[in-house]
Structures are given as structure tokens and as C-alpha cells.
Enzyme design. Structure first.
Site, PDB file in Angstrom:
ATOM      1  CG  PHE A 246      -1.440   1.027   1.555  1.00  0.00           C
ATOM      2  CD1 PHE A 246      -2.734   1.666   0.593  1.00  0.00           C
ATOM      3  CD2 PHE A 246      -1.207   2.120   1.866  1.00  0.00           C
ATOM      4  CE1 PHE A 246      -3.908   2.896   0.112  1.00  0.00           C
ATOM      5  CE2 PHE A 246      -2.075   3.552   1.974  1.00  0.00           C
ATOM      6  CZ  PHE A 246      -3.107   3.417   0.971  1.00  0.00           C
ATOM      7  CG  ASP A 355       6.236   3.979   1.335  1.00  0.00           C
ATOM      8  OD1 ASP A 355       5.953   4.618   2.172  1.00  0.00           O
ATOM      9  OD2 ASP A 355       4.288   3.393   0.851  1.00  0.00           O
ATOM     10  CE  LYS A 386       0.159   6.403   8.278  1.00  0.00           C
ATOM     11  NZ  LYS A 386      -1.027   6.053   8.252  1.00  0.00           N
ATOM     12  CB  THR A 410       1.309  26.029  -3.774  1.00  0.00           C
ATOM     13  OG1 THR A 410       0.563  25.916  -4.974  1.00  0.00           O
ATOM     14  CG2 THR A 410       1.188  27.547  -3.137  1.00  0.00           C
TER      15      THR A 410
END
Lengths: 530, 530
Positions: A246, A355, A386, A410
Site C-alpha cells: 500500500f 516507503d 505519519k 505551492t
């Protein structure tokens, strides 16, 4: 029961007094009390980098006391009537049928989450592993209250064009102080999803940069074809991920994810390849040979997919992998597996992205889970979010974009998260929290092993690094029953995969919290057997 | 020059005194002073919805004074020596060659941005349109300083599972109070990119839901094919966007974007179709017929692309469009264009998403730019971020996911942004800021028109809604020279498209700021002609 915090400044004052007392009370803990909790490795021997490298040292460590230690208290059904009422209202404004209950953040404290119905839970899930220091930690409250920081948070510039001096300073003092080995570049981001999306972009960009022989300008054909979504500007490349992985829910990351169909159904994703991720038999020491065979089987599928994709004309630019497949079912890979994976990416001259959105930030007992893998060639890119509060991407020089404006948006991060992260990293160091994580994690894994010996018909395959622990239930129904029963006895744990229970406490989770969790777990298993 | 703010609480106290005085000084401004600034529409006649609907009323409006009104002051080259030093250091840690200079957020105030070299600029770009109330606005500083809010910001739960009571309350009090007409559902998000990614997912999900005849469960084939990135679970569908559009930099949104190749080169995007977006001749009243032909030409390409995609077996599930193409060059569409676009989506039973990330939040003189389009069938989805501080997605009931967990992530927004947004919306109402925007915008457009009459060899095509204004330079070189010269005389403006100058001041930009900007613009154009 503890009182609603009416006066923050009074609270901070009280806390500072108590903390000063705490800091004089040296703990007797040493790393020698840690047992080997995974694969024979001693994670405590792998200090993380930079200014915080001392946190793994046992000397003069201390455990700051939780000032207001709440108690488990369940007085209603879960969800209680107020939660049900609020959920009904929220549901009129958004489809959010996933809501369990409503939190009360004014009454929550440390490892204990209060809800709006007066219930208090020992929280071993911590908002899907996203709260590093528990609720209302004084260091975070204090950091957010400083006038200097309030101004930083009130004025978030476009960091890619008009950054602040603080921003540049924090890049070095915070992010670089905990950078994974070999990765001296960092882009803060807003969340784990943006981090992974930009991480895979770095892999594509680096791949094509090498294809162009290092040429740093783009020709007209490359630029015009990009606008048409055609090669050579928009080449047919793929990212190799793993079954059960995931990585996020955008179009690009759903093309890498493979944990649950509900996340991706109806979305036109990219048909990117998936290799096999190891599925070990536990306890590891009893199945060393079988698990080594499993590693080699999975590694062969990696090679196979890389070969296939080249044949298909959609070569693999890089591999994205979780150090522990979390959402997919808390599946671990051995050090051998990851060491070989690193070698494969080197051999094919493609990128390796870890990841660490869920595993990063200390919960595995080291700052980064992959610190424990003892890799000769570590990852080229590490993404986080997290528990780090700020999302972001670490990468090596080989992945530094040759041109400005390739990785940008941005905001490129958020001063609010940096202000909190600063408090988190200082507290990890001051309170020697990684040592605490390893100690508490050791209690957790040992306790889970005892439970599976007592209830082999209900649970099995305890595993973990640090407090990043899991245990499998015999069936999905038993898993769901355990999670629900745990809630009713006042302990929050999470589910993942098909039948796994995952534990994701904060970094301030102590041994006595681990014992309390195990005690309640035992009660629940005992009641389920009846 | 103004002093560094040493004591936030003293500052807030001083401000509260001045603001009280200010609130008794009623302004004589009325909406009748507004001229028609685009397409003959009077945006002031379109109040936005909900609790804030009164802000468009002229009665008892007042302008809260800027307490410390700084002055333009340029004392070094731009970037100055300290900025260069900091950029050199930052560049060792990340590729960020885009940096202009370093901001000093402690000395910045209101419409004036200070840098680390002691320069002070009138900021008409405002961090790429992302600062709603200027720098260090007392309402935001005060909101961030409240102990109650500090606790909210310190404890960000996973809002899809354990939200707070405040969260549900703010959904209604804040988001619903300014919801676009007909859109009574909202998902807060972290940024504009996440908002657009989830926005296009809502369009795909709604399309397939209708294809399934409203069936709310998924069959085995749909679920297993999703995991393989194959139809029917992962269908071949497309999103129709426009040439010149910018919607974000993820794999999915690069497939919708079409403004600059540097953003997408090397990334394997989806080959999704692009229709033509109008390119008008200005002034509009002199080219009504030509521009109507342009509208019809572009609308025909929309129909053509929808037809083509069906033939290709990759039907269009929905259209994503900016009310004003910003990054692409500040290209406007007429009310007629958008009205017809809405009708086309209805006719084909596909979705219409307005990307109001840059236009939303008041800068166009209404809360949402599309409020001014007078559409019979407005958008199904509106995304936002930037001046709204929180990202997010509004949508109608037709796009509400039939199942939980379709649109979700760990955080689903951020309490820190909600705390700030609350201060912003209250200030918009209290200080009647949308009226101010329309008044200042009127001064800006009139002034730009005067400049193009004086310097037709240098600039042309002034246009704007509210203070969301732009003017084109004759060439890219002249545009770049103007932007640089403006910086040297102490005014920040932005570039976009190939030769456009965009103005994006805050909502507290007053008429005298507009006059000051125009005066400096005049000086620069005059110097360029020499």
C-alpha cells in the site's frame, strides 16, 4: 478521571516542574536488556544519524513521567450515544461510514485516548500510527505556543520561491539530523501520498536522465511530446511494486498499491507490475530454511517482472517497497531479502524507494526501519510522513533533479509540521525514546508469543520490530471479534490484511502499558474461547 | 521601518484596541461604486451562500486599518547577499533553483513582505495566491494562540476513523457556510493536488456507479480485475481537460495538465484528451462577436473530444476546468462558455469539476469564481486550497460515494488549517472583504487599461475579476523585464503563461495599494521605453 485542561499555560508550567524532577532521575535501562526481536538482529546496535545519534546510547537515559496518567474507563457501548449522534450529523455532509467513534482531544493524554462519551482507551493504534508522542505532549504544546512559532505557522510561504530563513535552518537541523545513510537531499511534502507520488517521479526522471546520457536540456521533440502524453517526453515506463503493498490512493499510487480492491475499483490505473513479497512462517528461528526459500522465490519474481517489463516495452524505472508491508497485513521481509533487493536494483541500474511512511520515525526501534537491514547498497529514496508529522522525501545525489522546477508545488511542506517535528525530535533525544521503544517492543513480542502458546486455536505468528508489532488471528471473523472486544475492555488496536491485528503505539508507550495491553488481550482471548 | 514583533501578546492587545476603533468607523463604500469589470457582469450582485451571505451588503461596511502599515523599501539587489547565502546553503540539501529570495515572516505585515536583506515589498503575488489576509493578520495570530486551538493543532486524529467533535462542528459552521450552490457534501484535504486527485476519482466512481445501474456492491470479477489494473474493475476511462490547464503534478493530474512541459517531462502520464480553452481578444466589449465565435469553436472541440474518446474505447467520465486558467496564462472563459459547458456535461451524463484552487476563497470578488457565471447547471464538484488554507472538495449528492472508504486517507484534512480558516472567514465577514476586493479590483483593472493605452507597444489585454487580474506583455522578454523591474522598485507580481503578468494580492489589498502598484508599474513601463 482527569480534568479537562482549562488553562494551557498553567498546564505547561506544571509540566515543566515535573519534567525537571524527572530529568534528574536516571533510568537503569541499558541496551543489554534488549533481546533479539527479529531475525537475530539487535536493532539497538544501529544508532541513527546526525545530531540524534546519541539517543541509542544507554548512558544517563531517563523516562520522563507522564504527568497525568489516565486510566482505562469504558462506560458506554462503543460507539457511545454522543458518537452516534455526531456521526449521523457528519454523514449528512460526507460519506464517512468508516468512523469508529468521536475523540475528545481536550481530555486525551499521553497513551490514552478519550472519546466524547466519557470513555478512555489505552491507544495502541494511535491514529493509524500517526501520533509520535501521544496526546497533548507538553513539548508539542509548548512548541506550538511560542510566539515565534505562531508567526511561522500563521505565514506559510511558497517555499520553492520565497522560503524563510527558519526553513533553510530546519532543513539542516531537523531533517538532515535524522537523514537515512547516504541520502543527503530532502524535499518536505504535505503528506505520505504526495511524498510517494514525487518519489516515483524522481525515479522516472533519474531513469530518463541516464537514458539521455546525462544531457541536462530537453529537445523540442521531448517537450512537445510531453504535452501530448506521448514518448519520448512521456515515456512508457513502469514502477515495480509488491503484491499486498500500500503506497497511497492517487491514480499513480493506486497503480503501485495492491492491498485492497475497494481503494482502486472504478479508477483507471496504470498496469504496473507486481512482484511477490515474502510470506514467512513463524517463529522465524523454527523455519529458517523455509523462509530463505520464500525469500529466493520472491526475489526471482522481481527479476522476472523486470525482464517481462522490458519485453513489454514498459521497462521498470524503479522499485517501491515498504520495509514492513503494513496495511497489507504486517508482512516482514528479512535482512537478506532487502539486501538482495538492493543488489538487484544496482545490477539493473534502476532505483530503490523505501516507503517508510508508516515504519519511519522511530516505532521500529530505529529512526528508519531499513537502518536494521544492514544493506551494502541502501535505498536511493526514502519517503516519510505519519509519525514524522511532515511528509517528505529523502534521496541521494544520483536522484537530484538536473533542472529546477521538476519537484515542486505551492508549499513544499508546512512550517506547522516542522514546529511540531522539532519538538518530537528533541523529545526522542532527551527522553531516549528509541530505547524505550525497543524495551516496550520486547515486552510486546514476548507477551504475544506467550498468548499464541496459550491460545494456538485463536492467534499465531507474532512478529515485530520495536513496538511495530502484529499477530495473526486464525480467521478474519476472530480478528474482528478480538479488535471489537479489545475496544470494549478499553484498548484500541488496529486491523490490517485479511486477519492480522496490528499494534502501533506512540513512542512514549512504556513497558507497563505493554503489560496492560497484554493483560487485556489475554482477557479477550479467554472470553472468546468460552 | 517597522520593528520586529517581539511580543505577540502585546501585539494582539494593541491590535484589538485599534480594531475596536476601526469597527466604529463606517465606510461610505457601496456596491454602486463598482463598475462592470468583466463581461458586463456585476459580481457584487452575487452574494455567496450561507452564514456569510451578508458580506456582499454595503451597509455598515468598514475597513479595519492595517495597524502597522509598512512602506516599500529596497536597499539591496534582489536577491540580496543574505538571500544568496541562504539559497546556496539550501541548494546543498535540495534542488530548489526556483527560489527568488528569502522571506522574513517576523517583519512582514499586511500587504508587505519583508526579506532577509532588509527589503520590503508591496506583495501583489502573495505566495502564489495562497495568503488570504496578508502577513501576520491579528485574527490568524489570535486564533492560533488560543489554548483550545493549540490542543486541536497538537492532536491531529485520523478524521476518517476517530474525528473530533470540533471537526464535525467545523464541517457545518465553516465549510457549509461557504459551500457553492447545490454542493452540500465536503471532504477536506491537505492540498490542492490531493483535492483534484480525489475530485477526478469521484467522477470515475460516479460514472461507473451509473454504468452498474446503481448497484452498490461489487462482484468478484470487478474486485479481482481491480487488483490487476484491468477492466472491469479498473476501466479504460478518461478525464477531459483543456489546453493550457494546470491541475497538479501527480501522475493522474499531469495527465490533465497542459501548461508547461517541464512539469511532466519523463513521467509516464495517461493519454487523456484536451479541448481548446477560449483565447479572447480584449477589450471584450470591442470583440463581442469574435469572442462568441471563439467560445463556440472551443465548445465544439469539447463535443469532438467526447465523441472521439467513446470511439477510442476510453470514454470521458468528466471534465475538469479552471474558472480562469491561471498558471497557463490567466485565460478567462465567458459566462456563456461555462453555461454551455455545463449543458454539454448534462447532455452526456458526465461530471463537471471546477478546479477553484487558485480562484476560490474570494479573490475574484465572490467566494467562488463560478458564482459569477450564472449557470443553470453549475459544477458537480468544486475543489479548493490556497486562500482557503485547507484543501478540499465540495460535491453534490449525485457524487456521494455509495460505499465508505472510497475517498479517504490517514488525515482527511488538518485541524491547523481549519483553525486558520475560521479566522479568515470571520474576517471576510467582519471586514466586508469581498466588497473591498471588488473595489480594489476595479481600481486595478481600470488602471491597467490606462497603462495599456499609454504603452500599447509594451502591454495589452488587461483583464480580471475582483483583484484576480492580469495583463499581457508584448513578448516573454518584456514580461520578464517588467517582473524584475517591479521587484527592484519594491512590488512583487507573478508571471504565468508565456508572456502574462498575474496579480494575486490578498483580500485586504486596498484601493491605495492598487494605486501604489499602478504607479510603480507606470514607472517601470516608462523606464523600459527609454
Amino acid at each position: 478521571m482527569f480534568q479537562r485542561t482549562q488553562n494551557l499555560h498553567a498546564l505547561l508550567y506544571e509540566i515543566s516542574k515535573v519534567s525537571n524532577v524527572g530529568s534528574r532521575a536516571a533510568s537503569s535501562a541499558t541496551t543489554s536488556t534488549l533481546t533479539k526481536n527479529f531475525n537475530g538482529a539487535e536493532p539497538s546496535q544501529t544508532p541513527f544519524k546526525g545530531n540524534l545519534s546519541t539517543v541509542a546510547q544507554p548512558v544517563d537515559s531517563f523516562e520522563a513521567p507522564n504527568v497525568f496518567e489516565p486510566k482505562i474507563h469504558v462506560q458506554t457501548k462503543i460507539p457511545g450515544p454522543r458518537s452516534i449522534q455526531l456521526k449521523d450529523d457528519l454523514q449528512t455532509m460526507q460519506q464517512m461510514g468508516t468512523v469508529s467513534f468521536f475523540s475528545d482531544m481536550y481530555k486525551s493524554q499521553g497513551n490514552y485516548l478519550a472519546d466524547v462519551d466519557g470513555n478512555v482507551f489505552l491507544d495502541c493504534f494511535m491514529q493509524i500510527a500517526s501520533i509520535p508522542l501521544g496526546y497533548n505532549h507538553p513539548a508539542i504544546l509548548e512548541s506550538l505556543s511560542k510566539p515565534h512559532n505562531v508567526q511561522l505557522m500563521a505565514n506559510r510561504p511558497a517555499m520553492g520561491w520565497f522560503p524563510t530563513e527558519d526553513w533553510a535552518v530546519k532543513m539542516r537541523e531537523l531533517f538532515m539530523s535524522v537523514a537515512p545513510k547516504g541520502l543527503d537531499q530532502v524535499y518536505p511534502m504535505m503528506c505520505g501520498t504526495c511524498s510517494n507520488e514525487n518519489g516515483i517521479k524522481l525515479m522516472f526522471q533519474r531513469y530518463m536522465h541516464h537514458q539521455r546520457g546525462g544531457r541536462t536540456d530537453f529537445n523540442e521533440e521531448e517537450l512537445t511530446s510531453t504535452m501530448k502524453h506521448e514518448a519520448p517526453g512521456s515515456p512508457d515506463l513502469s514502477i515495480l511494486a509488491f503484491k499486498g503493498a500500500f503506497h497511497g490512493r492517487t491514480v499513480g499510487l493506486l497503480s503501485c498499491s495492491h492491498s485492497r480492491p475497494i481503494q482502486g475499483v472504478d479508477i483507471p490505473t496504470k498496469k504496473w507490475p507486481k512482484a511477490e513479497f515474502p510470506r514467512y512462517r513463524y517463529p522465524l528461528q523454527s523455519f529458517e530454511q523455509e523462509n530463505k526459500v520464500e525469500d529466493d522465490r520472491c526475489l526471482a519474481t522481481v527479476e522476472e517482472q523486470i525482464y517481462n517489463q522490458t519485453q513489454l516495452g514498459s521497462p521498470v524505472a524503479g522499485i517501491i517497497v515498504e520495509p514492513i508491508q503494513a496495511e497489507g497485513g504486517d508482512y516482514h521481509g528479512s535482512n537478506y531479502f532487502f539486501q538482495q533487493l538492493g543488489k538487484i536494483t544496482r545490477k539493473h541500474n534502476i532505483s530503490l524507494l523505501f516507503d517508510e511512511v508508516q515504519t519511519g520515525g522511530g516505532a521500529t526501534g530505529t529512526m528508519w526501519c531499513h537502518d536494521q537491514f544492514d544493506m551494502e547498497h541502501g535505498p536511493d529514496i526514502v519517503t516519510f510522513s505519519k509519525k514524522m508529522l511532515s511528509g517528505g522525501i529523502y534521496h541521494n545525489q544520483d536522484h537530484r533533479p538536473a533542472q529546477p522546477g521538476r519537484i515542486i508545488n505551492t508549499w513544499v511542506g508546512d512550517p506547522h509540521k516542522i514546529v511540531m517535528l522539532e519538538a518530537v525530535l528533541q523529545t526522542i533525544q532527551r527522553d531516549n525514546l528509541l530505547t524505550r521503544v525497543r524495551r516496550s517492543g520486547d515486552v510486546m513480542v514476548k507477551g504475544l508469543l506467550e498468548l499464541e502458546e496459550m491460545y494456538p486455536d485463536l492467534v499465531h505468528s507474532s512478529r515485530g520490530r520495536g513496538t511495530f508489532c502484529a499477530i495473526d488471528a486464525s480467521t478474519a471473523e476472530i480478528r474482528d471479534a478480538i479488535i471489537n472486544q479489545m475496544k470494549l475492555v478499553g484498548v484500541l488496536v488496529g486491523g490490517c490484511g485479511t486477519q492480522t491485528i496490528r499494534l502501533r503505539p506512540s513512542l512514549i508507550f512504556e513497558e507497563h502499558h505493554a503489560h496492560l495491553m497484554l493483560e487485556k488481550f489475554h482477557d479477550v482471548l479467554s472470553s472468546l474461547r468460552k
